[in-house]
Scaffold this motif. Structure first.
Motif, PDB file in Angstrom:
ATOM      1  N   VAL A 199       0.852  -1.184   0.000  1.00  0.00           N
ATOM      2  CA  VAL A 199       0.000   0.000   0.000  1.00  0.00           C
ATOM      3  C   VAL A 199       0.889   1.236   0.000  1.00  0.00           C
ATOM      4  N   VAL A 200       0.683   2.095  -0.967  1.00  0.00           N
ATOM      5  CA  VAL A 200       1.474   3.321  -1.090  1.00  0.00           C
ATOM      6  C   VAL A 200       0.532   4.469  -1.415  1.00  0.00           C
ATOM      7  N   PRO A 201       0.964   5.703  -1.190  1.00  0.00           N
ATOM      8  CA  PRO A 201       0.123   6.829  -1.611  1.00  0.00           C
ATOM      9  C   PRO A 201      -0.134   6.754  -3.117  1.00  0.00           C
ATOM     10  N   PRO A 202      -1.361   6.997  -3.536  1.00  0.00           N
ATOM     11  CA  PRO A 202      -1.672   6.908  -4.973  1.00  0.00           C
ATOM     12  C   PRO A 202      -0.821   7.874  -5.797  1.00  0.00           C
ATOM     13  N   ALA A 203      -0.368   7.395  -6.943  1.00  0.00           N
ATOM     14  CA  ALA A 203       0.367   8.245  -7.881  1.00  0.00           C
ATOM     15  C   ALA A 203      -0.633   8.882  -8.834  1.00  0.00           C
ATOM     16  N   GLU A 204      -0.629  10.195  -8.904  1.00  0.00           N
ATOM     17  CA  GLU A 204      -1.571  10.896  -9.772  1.00  0.00           C
ATOM     18  C   GLU A 204      -1.133  10.769 -11.226  1.00  0.00           C
ATOM     19  N   LEU A 205      -2.124  10.513 -12.101  1.00  0.00           N
ATOM     20  CA  LEU A 205      -1.853  10.319 -13.514  1.00  0.00           C
ATOM     21  C   LEU A 205      -2.531  11.401 -14.345  1.00  0.00           C
ATOM     22  N   GLU A 206      -1.942  11.648 -15.494  1.00  0.00           N
ATOM     23  CA  GLU A 206      -2.507  12.581 -16.466  1.00  0.00           C
ATOM     24  C   GLU A 206      -2.900  11.779 -17.703  1.00  0.00           C
ATOM     25  N   LEU A 207      -4.149  11.897 -18.131  1.00  0.00           N
ATOM     26  CA  LEU A 207      -4.612  11.204 -19.331  1.00  0.00           C
ATOM     27  C   LEU A 207      -4.040  11.899 -20.559  1.00  0.00           C
ATOM     28  N   ARG A 208      -3.241  11.156 -21.333  1.00  0.00           N
ATOM     29  CA  ARG A 208      -2.543  11.744 -22.475  1.00  0.00           C
ATOM     30  C   ARG A 208      -3.243  11.483 -23.805  1.00  0.00           C
ATOM     31  N   SER A 209      -3.929  10.333 -23.906  1.00  0.00           N
ATOM     32  CA  SER A 209      -4.636  10.058 -25.157  1.00  0.00           C
ATOM     33  C   SER A 209      -5.669   8.974 -24.937  1.00  0.00           C
ATOM     34  N   VAL A 210      -6.693   8.991 -25.770  1.00  0.00           N
ATOM     35  CA  VAL A 210      -7.748   7.976 -25.778  1.00  0.00           C
ATOM     36  C   VAL A 210      -8.006   7.581 -27.231  1.00  0.00           C
ATOM     37  N   LEU A 211      -7.881   6.318 -27.520  1.00  0.00           N
ATOM     38  CA  LEU A 211      -8.217   5.798 -28.837  1.00  0.00           C
ATOM     39  C   LEU A 211      -9.320   4.755 -28.676  1.00  0.00           C
ATOM     40  N   ARG A 212     -10.142   4.660 -29.698  1.00  0.00           N
ATOM     41  CA  ARG A 212     -11.229   3.678 -29.678  1.00  0.00           C
ATOM     42  C   ARG A 212     -11.138   2.816 -30.925  1.00  0.00           C
ATOM     43  N   ALA A 213     -11.198   1.515 -30.729  1.00  0.00           N
ATOM     44  CA  ALA A 213     -11.256   0.565 -31.835  1.00  0.00           C
ATOM     45  C   ALA A 213     -12.498  -0.290 -31.624  1.00  0.00           C
ATOM     46  N   GLN A 214     -13.592   0.097 -32.288  1.00  0.00           N
ATOM     47  CA  GLN A 214     -14.906  -0.511 -32.035  1.00  0.00           C
ATOM     48  C   GLN A 214     -15.244  -0.362 -30.554  1.00  0.00           C
ATOM     49  N   ASP A 215     -15.342  -1.446 -29.795  1.00  0.00           N
ATOM     50  CA  ASP A 215     -15.724  -1.333 -28.382  1.00  0.00           C
ATOM     51  C   ASP A 215     -14.526  -1.357 -27.434  1.00  0.00           C
ATOM     52  N   VAL A 216     -13.326  -1.389 -27.968  1.00  0.00           N
ATOM     53  CA  VAL A 216     -12.097  -1.437 -27.160  1.00  0.00           C
ATOM     54  C   VAL A 216     -11.568  -0.019 -26.961  1.00  0.00           C
ATOM     55  N   LEU A 217     -11.191   0.293 -25.721  1.00  0.00           N
ATOM     56  CA  LEU A 217     -10.576   1.582 -25.413  1.00  0.00           C
ATOM     57  C   LEU A 217      -9.083   1.391 -25.182  1.00  0.00           C
ATOM     58  N   LEU A 218      -8.309   2.297 -25.756  1.00  0.00           N
ATOM     59  CA  LEU A 218      -6.855   2.278 -25.608  1.00  0.00           C
ATOM     60  C   LEU A 218      -6.453   3.584 -24.931  1.00  0.00           C
ATOM     61  N   LEU A 219      -6.086   3.498 -23.663  1.00  0.00           N
ATOM     62  CA  LEU A 219      -5.814   4.670 -22.844  1.00  0.00           C
ATOM     63  C   LEU A 219      -4.323   4.797 -22.584  1.00  0.00           C
ATOM     64  N   ARG A 220      -3.870   6.024 -22.558  1.00  0.00           N
ATOM     65  CA  ARG A 220      -2.456   6.283 -22.274  1.00  0.00           C
ATOM     66  C   ARG A 220      -2.370   7.341 -21.175  1.00  0.00           C
ATOM     67  N   TYR A 221      -1.754   6.950 -20.061  1.00  0.00           N
ATOM     68  CA  TYR A 221      -1.618   7.818 -18.895  1.00  0.00           C
ATOM     69  C   TYR A 221      -0.141   8.067 -18.620  1.00  0.00           C
ATOM     70  N   ARG A 222       0.160   9.268 -18.125  1.00  0.00           N
ATOM     71  CA  ARG A 222       1.505   9.586 -17.676  1.00  0.00           C
ATOM     72  C   ARG A 222       1.464  10.067 -16.240  1.00  0.00           C
ATOM     73  N   ARG A 223       2.435   9.623 -15.450  1.00  0.00           N
ATOM     74  CA  ARG A 223       2.508  10.095 -14.052  1.00  0.00           C
ATOM     75  C   ARG A 223       2.779  11.592 -14.049  1.00  0.00           C
ATOM     76  N   ARG A 224       2.023  12.312 -13.246  1.00  0.00           N
ATOM     77  CA  ARG A 224       2.085  13.773 -13.298  1.00  0.00           C
ATOM     78  C   ARG A 224       3.457  14.312 -12.923  1.00  0.00           C
ATOM     79  N   ASP A 225       4.193  13.628 -12.074  1.00  0.00           N
ATOM     80  CA  ASP A 225       5.504  14.152 -11.677  1.00  0.00           C
ATOM     81  C   ASP A 225       6.623  13.642 -12.565  1.00  0.00           C
ATOM     82  N   SER A 226       6.275  12.949 -13.680  1.00  0.00           N
ATOM     83  CA  SER A 226       7.304  12.542 -14.653  1.00  0.00           C
ATOM     84  C   SER A 226       7.501  13.677 -15.637  1.00  0.00           C
ATOM     85  N   SER A 227       8.739  14.019 -15.875  1.00  0.00           N
ATOM     86  CA  SER A 227       9.024  15.127 -16.789  1.00  0.00           C
ATOM     87  C   SER A 227       9.266  14.616 -18.192  1.00  0.00           C
TER      88      SER A 227
END
Length: 227
Positions: A199-227
């Motif tokens: 158990v660790v403090p949650p790492a906040e993420l930033e949603l960078r992109s969303v792609l859809r292929a029919q009913d499938v979602l392709l999500l890309r997240y980046r940690r907010r403190d990553s440069s």
């Protein structure tokens, strides 16, 4: 999207060490069906999975996933890698604290380049056709493991699992990005989450992109403190 557009979207940042995790999950959070992630797969997920390998310097995976999924050596798209200026070889680096690997596994017998085995000083490994890296005494020091990969010129790290290794990498603050495919199924059952660990403090993420292929979602997240 074209292959070129996808390569640009999913590209690793230049000139630094970067860990991108690639996972697939059902809508209700299951990471496997019948014990394997392949039960959640789709053509779109496979495309991004293979792209993740093609863009990386090394694939990082836990020994449990190697055994459960029947891992073999990586076979990247050589033409794509040459076009992008990447080395043709794509080694697989396996993390094992207990030495649960044997030389007869497909990972060793069906590989274009020797794997890297990241282990501990106390692990009792058999003789393996691999580059063995000792990172820690009783438990694998994952930060040291990533540094050892970078010292070998392997800075673009494609983390493929499993949940225990992913959870430990999250806890150590080593995951910069997550590519998550959401499969359009309700799996129920006893399957676990994509990350499991302390158990660790949650790492906040930033949603960078969303792609859809029919009913499938392709999500890309980046940690907010990553440069």
């Amino acid at each position: 999207m074209t292959d070129t557009a996808l390569e640009s979207l999913y590209a690793y940042p230049p000139d630094r060490t970067w860990v991108t995790a690639n996972f697939v999950s059902s809508v209700d959070g299951a990471v496997t069906v019948d014990g394997r992630s392949a039960g959640l797969g789709s053509p779109a997920d496979k495309q991004i999975y293979l792209l993740g390998r093609d863009l990386a310097d090394v694939v990082l995976v836990g020994a449990g996933t190697v055994l459960a999924e029947g891992y073999r050596g990586a076979r990247p798209d050589l033409a794509r890698r040459e076009r992008l200026g990447l080395a043709p070889a794509l080694p697989i680096a396996v993390v094992t604290a207990r030495g649960s690997l044997t030389a007869d596994l497909p990972l060793f017998t069906d590989a274009a380049v020797p794997p890297i085995v990241i282990t501990t000083a106390r692990a009792r490994l058999p003789e393996l056709p691999a580059d063995v890296v000792v990172a820690g005494e009783d438990e694998v020091d994952l930060a040291l493991a990533v540094r050892e990969l970078a010292a070998r010129g392997l800075r673009r790290v494609d983390l493929e699992g499993g949940p225990a290794l992913f959870g430990s990498m999250v806890a150590a603050g080593l995951v910069d990005e997550l590519n998550l495919t959401v499969a359009p199924v309700l799996a129920a059952g006893a399957a676990g989450r994509i990350a499991r660990g302390p158990v660790v403090p949650p790492a906040e993420l930033e949603l960078r992109s969303v792609l859809r292929a029919q009913d499938v979602l392709l999500l890309r997240y980046r940690r907010r403190d990553s440069s």
